[in-house]
Design an enzyme around this catalytic site. Structure first.
Site, PDB file in Angstrom:
ATOM      1  N   CYS A 180       0.837  -1.208   0.000  1.00 30.75           N
ATOM      2  CA  CYS A 180       0.000   0.000   0.000  1.00 30.75           C
ATOM      3  C   CYS A 180       0.871   1.256   0.000  1.00 30.75           C
ATOM      4  O   CYS A 180       1.395   1.653   1.047  1.00 30.75           O
ATOM      5  CB  CYS A 180      -0.925  -0.027   1.217  1.00 30.75           C
ATOM      6  N   CYS A 213      -0.395   4.143   2.173  1.00 34.28           N
ATOM      7  CA  CYS A 213      -0.242   3.928   3.620  1.00 34.28           C
ATOM      8  C   CYS A 213       1.222   4.110   4.042  1.00 34.28           C
ATOM      9  O   CYS A 213       1.501   4.708   5.064  1.00 34.28           O
ATOM     10  CB  CYS A 213      -0.649   2.519   4.037  1.00 34.28           C
ATOM     11  N   ASP A 214       2.136   3.560   3.271  1.00 34.77           N
ATOM     12  CA  ASP A 214       3.526   3.450   3.727  1.00 34.77           C
ATOM     13  C   ASP A 214       4.515   4.333   2.971  1.00 34.77           C
ATOM     14  O   ASP A 214       5.696   4.391   3.342  1.00 34.77           O
ATOM     15  CB  ASP A 214       3.992   1.980   3.599  1.00 34.77           C
TER      16      ASP A 214
END
Ligand code: NAP
Length: 297
Positions: A127, A130-131
């Site tokens: 992701c 997200c990261d």
């Protein structure tokens, strides 16, 4: 006793809940992780009719608020079994429903290389939104040729020092629009006809080994690898109650009914040609309305 139990709080499941509740039915949504499903990972949705641009997180949160304000109950419990009596067993409880809608979506496909699981959170991610921030000014790679990989590469190009986009074929599955944007990015290098054969590192990911069609290998030093190679469903727990195809998707002749009366399917978890937000919400509304109609019979 609930009128409808929905398994999964992604766009399909939450839309089914919206339609169920608006028809004054009692609705319980069971979700193993967080609400929103995969759409929360989309940095920007630009192909949902009527909304020019919205982040996946904002879209999912708006839908979540819409259904909970209407009185839909959501419990964060993992379903482990359902039966033809419409009993749903989770790791914590057993619930009874008149109808069940399976809308459990699909999970990120893994490469299944040694060290992949060990390096999750230590260089391997599924992701980018997200990261991605953990890899500011670092060198990263994205693997895949679909819209997710293209979007991830664009997103990361604005954060990372360098982005390698690696795809196993010479043409992309993702949209031309994203490719055009990628071509304007000076820090993106596209590597075609190549696969990743090894993840290297000690405590964390330090490099990957890629192999081209002529089986020539090359090592690329990166801190982060974003794997965006599609999704796989997880329907083994339903195998006695619904038909599942060889790829694990639930088979439904008309796209809503399963082989068991009162058990319906919606969204990415079913066999279908187009897995998009628009088709997920369409599935959710049809599944709920069908369940309601057949409940009355
Ligand atoms: P996808 O379209 O299924 O693409 C997966 C990609 O991974 C393909 O290019 C595939 O290669 C590659 N791949 C699969 N297994 C692999 C392996 N073992 N090793 C290396 N490469 C592998 O998945 P997605 O990109 O996640 O998209 C899923 C759906 O969501 C699609 O319908 C997509 O259009 C939609 N989506 C839409 C948006 C948007 O509209 N903004 C954004 C994201 C996703 P091949 O091409 O060779 O098969």
């Amino acid at each position: 006793m609930y009128d409808i139990i929905i398994i999964g709080a992604g766009p399909a499941g939450m839309t089914a809940a919206l339609y169920g509740r608006r028809a004054n039915k009692s609705v319980l949504v069971l979700e193993a992780k967080n609400y929103g499903g995969q759409i929360v990972n989309a940095s920007s949705i630009e192909n949902y009719p009527g909304i020019e641009k919205i982040s996946g997180y904002d879209y999912a949160t708006t839908l979540f608020n819409q259904i909970t304000n209407l009185g839909v109950e959501i419990k964060y419990e993992t379903v482990i079994k359902i039966n033809s009596n419409k009993e749903v067993t989770t790791t914590k409880n057993t619930y009874q429903a008149k109808s069940i809608i399976i809308a459990n979506g699909a999970q990120n496909r893994h490469l299944n290389l040694p060290l992949e699981t060990d390096f999750i959170g230590k260089g391997v991610s599924y992701c980018a939104t997200c990261d991605g921030a953990f890899y500011k000014d670092k060198d990263v790679a994205v693997l895949g040729g679909g819209n997710t990989a293209l979007e991830d590469a664009i997103y990361l190009s604005n954060l990372a020092n360098k982005v390698y986009l690696i795809h196993r074929r010479d043409t992309f599955r993702g949209e031309e629009k994203y490719l055009k944007e990628l071509e304007t990015k000076e820090n993106v290098e596209i590597i075609l006809n190549s696969t990743i054969t090894k993840l290297n590192g000690h405590e964390k990911l330090e490099s990957i080994t890629i192999q081209d069609k002529e089986k020539r290998e090359k090592e690329i030093n990166i801190s982060g690898l974003f794997i965006a190679i599609g999704q796989v469903p997880n329907n083994t727990i339903f195998k006695d109650i619904v038909d599942i195809n060889d790829k694990g998707y639930i088979v439904s002749e008309d796209g809503v009914h399963t082989k068991t009366e009162g058990i319906y399917v919606a969204g990415d978890t079913r066999v279908k040609d187009l897995r998009q937000l628009t088709t997920a919400v369409s599935d959710g509304s049809i599944a709920a309305m069908t369940a309601i109609k057949e409940m009355k019979k």
